[in-house]
Design a protein around this motif. Structure first.
Motif, PDB file in Angstrom:
ATOM      1  N   LEU A   1      34.655  25.067  50.370  1.00  0.00           N
ATOM      2  CA  LEU A   1      35.688  24.053  50.190  1.00  0.00           C
ATOM      3  C   LEU A   1      37.075  24.688  50.197  1.00  0.00           C
ATOM      4  N   PRO A   2      38.105  23.925  50.554  1.00  0.00           N
ATOM      5  CA  PRO A   2      39.468  24.444  50.409  1.00  0.00           C
ATOM      6  C   PRO A   2      39.787  24.694  48.948  1.00  0.00           C
ATOM      7  N   VAL A   3      40.534  25.754  48.702  1.00  0.00           N
ATOM      8  CA  VAL A   3      40.841  26.177  47.340  1.00  0.00           C
ATOM      9  C   VAL A   3      42.354  26.181  47.112  1.00  0.00           C
TER      10      VAL A   3
ATOM     11  N   ASP B   1      38.254  34.689  41.529  1.00  0.00           N
ATOM     12  CA  ASP B   1      37.666  33.361  41.546  1.00  0.00           C
ATOM     13  C   ASP B   1      37.962  32.634  42.849  1.00  0.00           C
ATOM     14  N   VAL B   2      39.141  32.842  43.410  1.00  0.00           N
ATOM     15  CA  VAL B   2      39.443  32.267  44.727  1.00  0.00           C
ATOM     16  C   VAL B   2      38.402  32.739  45.735  1.00  0.00           C
ATOM     17  N   ILE B   3      38.162  34.034  45.776  1.00  0.00           N
ATOM     18  CA  ILE B   3      37.234  34.607  46.752  1.00  0.00           C
ATOM     19  C   ILE B   3      35.812  34.110  46.499  1.00  0.00           C
ATOM     20  N   ALA B   4      35.364  34.159  45.241  1.00  0.00           N
ATOM     21  CA  ALA B   4      33.989  33.767  44.921  1.00  0.00           C
ATOM     22  C   ALA B   4      33.743  32.289  45.197  1.00  0.00           C
ATOM     23  N   ILE B   5      34.693  31.450  44.878  1.00  0.00           N
ATOM     24  CA  ILE B   5      34.521  30.009  45.061  1.00  0.00           C
ATOM     25  C   ILE B   5      34.546  29.630  46.536  1.00  0.00           C
ATOM     26  N   LYS B   6      35.406  30.256  47.311  1.00  0.00           N
ATOM     27  CA  LYS B   6      35.410  29.986  48.751  1.00  0.00           C
ATOM     28  C   LYS B   6      34.084  30.403  49.386  1.00  0.00           C
ATOM     29  N   GLU B   7      33.559  31.545  48.973  1.00  0.00           N
ATOM     30  CA  GLU B   7      32.281  32.011  49.515  1.00  0.00           C
ATOM     31  C   GLU B   7      31.139  31.075  49.128  1.00  0.00           C
TER      32      GLU B   7
ATOM     33  N   ALA C   1      46.500  36.758  50.725  1.00  0.00           N
ATOM     34  CA  ALA C   1      45.539  37.728  51.254  1.00  0.00           C
ATOM     35  C   ALA C   1      44.104  37.329  50.932  1.00  0.00           C
ATOM     36  N   ALA C   2      43.897  36.654  49.796  1.00  0.00           N
ATOM     37  CA  ALA C   2      42.560  36.237  49.390  1.00  0.00           C
ATOM     38  C   ALA C   2      42.084  34.991  50.126  1.00  0.00           C
ATOM     39  N   GLY C   3      42.979  34.358  50.877  1.00  0.00           N
ATOM     40  CA  GLY C   3      42.587  33.192  51.659  1.00  0.00           C
ATOM     41  C   GLY C   3      42.782  31.859  50.971  1.00  0.00           C
ATOM     42  N   SER C   4      43.646  31.795  49.971  1.00  0.00           N
ATOM     43  CA  SER C   4      43.906  30.504  49.318  1.00  0.00           C
ATOM     44  C   SER C   4      44.413  29.497  50.353  1.00  0.00           C
ATOM     45  N   ASP C   5      43.795  28.349  50.374  1.00  0.00           N
ATOM     46  CA  ASP C   5      44.219  27.314  51.324  1.00  0.00           C
ATOM     47  C   ASP C   5      45.524  26.675  50.876  1.00  0.00           C
ATOM     48  N   VAL C   6      45.722  26.605  49.578  1.00  0.00           N
ATOM     49  CA  VAL C   6      46.961  26.120  48.985  1.00  0.00           C
ATOM     50  C   VAL C   6      47.352  27.120  47.906  1.00  0.00           C
ATOM     51  N   ILE C   7      48.635  27.427  47.815  1.00  0.00           N
ATOM     52  CA  ILE C   7      49.122  28.330  46.773  1.00  0.00           C
ATOM     53  C   ILE C   7      49.957  27.521  45.794  1.00  0.00           C
ATOM     54  N   ALA C   8      49.541  27.548  44.529  1.00  0.00           N
ATOM     55  CA  ALA C   8      50.264  26.816  43.481  1.00  0.00           C
ATOM     56  C   ALA C   8      51.165  27.768  42.715  1.00  0.00           C
ATOM     57  N   LEU C   9      52.397  27.328  42.438  1.00  0.00           N
ATOM     58  CA  LEU C   9      53.308  28.154  41.668  1.00  0.00           C
ATOM     59  C   LEU C   9      54.139  27.304  40.726  1.00  0.00           C
ATOM     60  N   ASP C  10      54.572  27.927  39.659  1.00  0.00           N
ATOM     61  CA  ASP C  10      55.376  27.266  38.648  1.00  0.00           C
ATOM     62  C   ASP C  10      56.755  26.959  39.222  1.00  0.00           C
ATOM     63  N   CYS C  11      57.088  25.679  39.251  1.00  0.00           N
ATOM     64  CA  CYS C  11      58.401  25.260  39.747  1.00  0.00           C
ATOM     65  C   CYS C  11      59.203  24.560  38.659  1.00  0.00           C
ATOM     66  N   THR C  12      58.894  24.896  37.411  1.00  0.00           N
ATOM     67  CA  THR C  12      59.725  24.401  36.316  1.00  0.00           C
ATOM     68  C   THR C  12      61.045  25.172  36.316  1.00  0.00           C
ATOM     69  N   LEU C  13      62.004  24.654  35.588  1.00  0.00           N
ATOM     70  CA  LEU C  13      63.338  25.266  35.577  1.00  0.00           C
ATOM     71  C   LEU C  13      63.513  26.241  34.427  1.00  0.00           C
ATOM     72  N   ARG C  14      62.423  26.862  34.027  1.00  0.00           N
ATOM     73  CA  ARG C  14      62.489  27.774  32.889  1.00  0.00           C
ATOM     74  C   ARG C  14      62.959  29.166  33.299  1.00  0.00           C
ATOM     75  N   GLN C  15      63.218  29.971  32.296  1.00  0.00           N
ATOM     76  CA  GLN C  15      63.781  31.303  32.512  1.00  0.00           C
ATOM     77  C   GLN C  15      62.810  32.203  33.259  1.00  0.00           C
ATOM     78  N   ARG C  16      63.363  32.984  34.173  1.00  0.00           N
ATOM     79  CA  ARG C  16      62.599  33.969  34.933  1.00  0.00           C
ATOM     80  C   ARG C  16      63.106  35.368  34.581  1.00  0.00           C
ATOM     81  N   GLY C  17      62.198  36.281  34.375  1.00  0.00           N
ATOM     82  CA  GLY C  17      62.570  37.622  33.955  1.00  0.00           C
ATOM     83  C   GLY C  17      63.204  38.478  35.028  1.00  0.00           C
ATOM     84  N   ASP C  18      63.107  38.044  36.306  1.00  0.00           N
ATOM     85  CA  ASP C  18      63.688  38.838  37.385  1.00  0.00           C
ATOM     86  C   ASP C  18      65.127  38.449  37.690  1.00  0.00           C
ATOM     87  N   GLY C  19      65.675  37.502  36.929  1.00  0.00           N
ATOM     88  CA  GLY C  19      67.054  37.098  37.135  1.00  0.00           C
ATOM     89  C   GLY C  19      67.248  36.068  38.228  1.00  0.00           C
TER      90      GLY C  19
END
Length: 232
Positions: free
Chosen positions: A66-68, A56-62, A95-113
């Motif tokens: 607009l910035p995605v 969807d990032v790729i299709a919407i940018k094409e 790699a897909a060209g996201s202009d902004v990358i959103a990530l979860d920054c809550t303090l919840r448990q992560r499986g990678d330790g």
């Protein structure tokens, strides 16, 4: 587009979120059709699109030019977070060209330790010039993400973690407190169902807002009408 140009472009505006996950009416296995929703958003005047999945990032940018704001929703064993939870998703979005990358920054448990602080630090070190958006659920998480160098803080997860307030409306107080404390853009997101609520979020101090379900999720919209009629 650099960071400041992006911030200026979205200031005081509605970013339209165009997302469809497997099992939802607008998810088509064969190809993305979210570019059509993004087309409508562009015609209405949105300055940017937020979307989930690489295709969807790729299709919407094409489609829109607009910035995605890109993210990937995926659930891994042991992870309570599911929005861009590991470096793999960050790499794919970059790699897909996201202009902004959103990530979860809550303090919840992560499986990678790792702690969320360790993960954010690793992402920033690997992508020092990327525009990074923190999806948070509480004031403390927002301040923490800001101190770790996130460029944008969004109230996306308020009401979606066990310890954040459960409301059927935007978390205006969270937007207000963060806007008064941190010096990066606060994006109001989550449970903005009606136009007057969008205005109130901006009046609470948000730099911009994201509206998704009320615009681009027809099942959610239909259910809201149906439930109101059933309860009359």
């Amino acid at each position: 587009m650099n960071k400041q140009e992006f911030f200026e472009q979205i200031k005081g505006q509605i970013i339209v979120s165009c997302q469809a996950l497997p099992g939802e009416p607008l998810y088509v296995e064969e190809k993305s059709i979210m570019y059509l929703m993004a087309r409508a958003g562009k015609m209405a005047g949105t300055p940017a699109i937020r979307t989930s999945s690489i295709r969807d990032v790729i299709a919407i940018k094409e489609e829109t030019g607009l910035p995605v704001i890109g993210l990937v929703k995926i659930q891994y064993p042991g992870f309570e977070s599911y929005i861009t939870p590991t470096m793999k998703e960050v790499d794919d979005l970059a790699a897909a060209g996201s202009d902004v990358i959103a990530l979860d920054c809550t303090l919840r448990q992560r499986g990678d330790g790792k702690t969320v602080n360790e993960f954010i630090t690793e992402v920033r070190e690997k992508y020092p010039d990327a525009i990074l958006m923190a999806d948070i659920s509480t004031y403390e998480e927002g301040v923490n993400a800001w101190k770790l160098g996130m460029d944008i803080v969004g109230t996306t997860m308020s009401g979606y973690t066990p310890y954040s307030p459960k409301m059927d409306e935007p978390d205006y107080e969270l937007v207000r407190r963060l806007s008064e404390t941190i010096d990066v853009p606060v994006i109001g997101e989550g449970k903005i169902h009606y136009p007057d609520q969008a205005v109130k979020v901006l009046e609470a101090g948000a730099h911009a807002i994201v509206v998704g379900g009320a615009i681009t999720r027809p099942l959610e919209i239909a259910n809201r009408f149906m439930n109101a009629v059933r309860m009359r």
